[in-house]
Design a protein around this motif. Structure first.
Motif, PDB file in Angstrom:
ATOM      1  N   TYR A 176       0.800  -1.218   0.000  1.00 38.07           N
ATOM      2  CA  TYR A 176       0.000   0.000   0.000  1.00 38.07           C
ATOM      3  C   TYR A 176       0.838   1.276   0.000  1.00 38.07           C
ATOM      4  CZ  TYR A 176      -3.988  -3.016   0.768  1.00 38.07           C
ATOM      5  OH  TYR A 176      -4.953  -3.989   0.616  1.00 38.07           O
ATOM      6  N   SER A 177       2.140   1.137  -0.263  1.00 39.81           N
ATOM      7  CA  SER A 177       2.985   2.336  -0.343  1.00 39.81           C
ATOM      8  C   SER A 177       3.871   2.352  -1.579  1.00 39.81           C
ATOM      9  CB  SER A 177       3.859   2.463   0.911  1.00 39.81           C
ATOM     10  OG  SER A 177       4.717   1.349   1.054  1.00 39.81           O
ATOM     11  N   ASP A 178       4.389   1.182  -1.981  1.00 49.10           N
ATOM     12  CA  ASP A 178       5.389   1.144  -3.050  1.00 49.10           C
ATOM     13  C   ASP A 178       4.870   1.682  -4.375  1.00 49.10           C
ATOM     14  OD1 ASP A 178       6.911   0.006  -1.113  1.00 49.10           O
ATOM     15  OD2 ASP A 178       7.380  -1.832  -2.203  1.00 49.10           O
ATOM     16  N   ASP A 179       3.600   1.458  -4.658  1.00 48.55           N
ATOM     17  CA  ASP A 179       3.062   1.849  -5.963  1.00 48.55           C
ATOM     18  C   ASP A 179       3.107   3.354  -6.194  1.00 48.55           C
ATOM     19  OD1 ASP A 179       2.600  -0.761  -6.603  1.00 48.55           O
ATOM     20  OD2 ASP A 179       0.437  -0.703  -6.271  1.00 48.55           O
ATOM     21  N   ASP A 218     -15.673   1.412  -2.564  1.00 49.94           N
ATOM     22  CA  ASP A 218     -16.081   0.954  -1.240  1.00 49.94           C
ATOM     23  C   ASP A 218     -15.115  -0.081  -0.681  1.00 49.94           C
ATOM     24  OD1 ASP A 218     -18.264   2.609  -1.252  1.00 49.94           O
ATOM     25  OD2 ASP A 218     -19.693   1.060  -1.872  1.00 49.94           O
ATOM     26  N   ASN A 219     -14.552  -0.949  -1.542  1.00 48.96           N
ATOM     27  CA  ASN A 219     -13.658  -1.982  -1.013  1.00 48.96           C
ATOM     28  C   ASN A 219     -12.389  -1.386  -0.430  1.00 48.96           C
ATOM     29  OD1 ASN A 219     -11.397  -2.077  -3.049  1.00 48.96           O
ATOM     30  ND2 ASN A 219     -13.050  -2.646  -4.424  1.00 48.96           N
ATOM     31  N   ALA A 220     -11.915  -0.264  -0.988  1.00 45.35           N
ATOM     32  CA  ALA A 220     -10.726   0.404  -0.446  1.00 45.35           C
ATOM     33  C   ALA A 220     -11.036   0.991   0.932  1.00 45.35           C
ATOM     34  CB  ALA A 220     -10.252   1.488  -1.394  1.00 45.35           C
ATOM     35  N   LEU A 239      -2.495  11.218  -5.003  1.00 49.47           N
ATOM     36  CA  LEU A 239      -1.305  10.495  -5.446  1.00 49.47           C
ATOM     37  C   LEU A 239      -1.678   9.030  -5.646  1.00 49.47           C
ATOM     38  CD1 LEU A 239       1.688  11.396  -5.858  1.00 49.47           C
ATOM     39  CD2 LEU A 239       2.160  10.462  -3.594  1.00 49.47           C
ATOM     40  N   GLY A 240      -1.661   8.574  -6.881  1.00 51.19           N
ATOM     41  CA  GLY A 240      -2.059   7.203  -7.159  1.00 51.19           C
ATOM     42  C   GLY A 240      -3.542   6.997  -6.922  1.00 51.19           C
ATOM     43  N   GLU A 241      -3.930   5.749  -6.677  1.00 49.35           N
ATOM     44  CA  GLU A 241      -5.345   5.405  -6.562  1.00 49.35           C
ATOM     45  C   GLU A 241      -5.904   5.643  -5.166  1.00 49.35           C
ATOM     46  OE1 GLU A 241      -8.266   1.559  -7.417  1.00 49.35           O
ATOM     47  OE2 GLU A 241      -6.197   1.557  -8.136  1.00 49.35           O
TER      48      GLU A 241
END
Length: 355
Positions: free
Chosen positions: A162-165, A295-297, A341-343
């Motif tokens: 949950y951080s590298d991307d 919602d899943n996030a 930043l990102g998704e």
């Protein structure tokens, strides 16, 4: 959020699923570990596989397969056709092949599962009562370097997933300006510090973390041949007056503040503000429950809050952005930029309030 319309019989079915959720979860873990998901998927080109074929293929008794596949079928994880052949449903496919789901399953099973039994006690005491299932520490961060190999791998896989991307996008933004000295708050394994040095030849990085993690991060920096540019300082942010030196061009903290209570966050940010001048930037990257597209996030983040409650420290959580904004301002900082930043992530670029 308005109440969802649902028939009573369907509501009862969902209630029973929750009542037996641990059974379904552990059955899923077994179906993954025993290779049953893989075998069913890889041998379903002719419509599916029978329990007899699966038994021979994975060397598991038909009895053992039966109890696993029956609950999996009732949970819509597998489907049995009219020829008594099993195939994976879409849910089963994601449980076995989706990377995020796999990381979450391993983290839940290897790190959290036993500890969650103590959640009720943690809610009452405000302490990570489930942590004793892993080791005798005040917080999980003290014991990360001492976890079993399986638990340690699952913890870091979860953390890094949950951080590298977002590191690549973060580095591009970070080095739009010249940076000579970066403070990495919560250096973890040193992964970000190493990427900073590989991305920009002029920057030096100083990491701040607990002794066990810092030693591991510095060892990784040395293995990367960057010990002349990456240094470290031991710090306990829960101590009465944690202090970091002045002189950084930029202070970086990624998925760090969610490891602390609101009062502790203000203390950390105030310490950072004390080390800053009018030119220093503080970059905070977090995943906020109120800024998720799907919602899943949001569900994953809210589940992770329970990990903080019962295992990590007993008093932190995944926060809403509006809460962090208030705490940043309370610590004497201003948010100059608020960037998606990102998704999943949000980047706050903070400066010190100058009187």
């Amino acid at each position: 959020m308005p109440e969802k319309k649902i028939r009573a019989i369907d509501a009862l079915q969902e209630a029973q699923k929750i009542a037996f959720a641990p059974f379904v979860f552990q059955a899923t873990v077994s179906l993954r570990k025993l290779g049953i998901f893989d075998y069913v998927f890889n041998n379903s080109s002719d419509g599916g596989v029978t329990i007899e074929e699966i038994s021979k293929g994975v060397s598991v008794s038909e009895y053992g397969l039966g109890v696993l596949l029956e609950i999996a079928e009732s949970s819509d994880i597998v489907y049995k056709n009219k020829d008594n052949q099993y195939v994976l449903t879409k849910i089963g496919y994601f449980l076995n092949f989706n990377n995020t789901t796999g990381v979450n399953i391993n983290f839940t099973n290897e790190v959290c599962y036993k500890g969650l039994f103590h959640l009720n006690e943690s809610i009452k005491t405000g302490k990570p009562e489930g942590l004793k299932e892993l080791g005798e520490w005040e917080t999980i961060y003290e014991g990360l370097s001492q976890l079993t190999p399986e638990a340690q791998k699952s913890w870091f896989d979860f953390d890094h997933h949950y951080s590298d991307d977002i590191f690549h996008d973060a580095l591009k933004f970070l080095f739009k300006k010249p940076r000579k000295l970066l403070f990495d708050i919560g250096g973890n394994t040193g992964k970000f510090a190493i990427q900073c040095c590989n991305f920009n030849a002029d920057v030096s990085v100083k990491m701040f973390d607990l002794p066990g993690q810092l030693n591991k991060a510095l060892s990784n920096a040395k293995k990367a041949g960057l010990e002349h540019r990456i240094s470290g300082q031991e710090i306990d942010w829960l101590s009465e007056n944690p202090v970091i030196p002045k002189g950084a061009d930029v202070i970086w903290m990624s998925q760090f503040l969610d490891c602390f209570s609101e009062d502790e966050i203000v203390k950390i940010l105030t310490s950072c503000a004390s080390s800053m001048d009018e030119n220093t930037e503080l970059l905070i990257t977090e995943t906020y429950t109120d800024r998720q597209k799907f919602d899943n996030a949001k569900f994953i983040l809210e589940a992770t809050s329970l990990y903080f409650t019962v295992l990590a420290n007993g008093n932190s959580k995944m926060y809403k952005a509006e809460v962090l904004i208030e705490l940043v301002e309370k610590a004497g900082l201003l948010i100059e930029k608020d960037i998606a930043l990102g998704e999943y992530h949000t980047l706050f670029v903070c400066k010190k309030k100058m009187s």
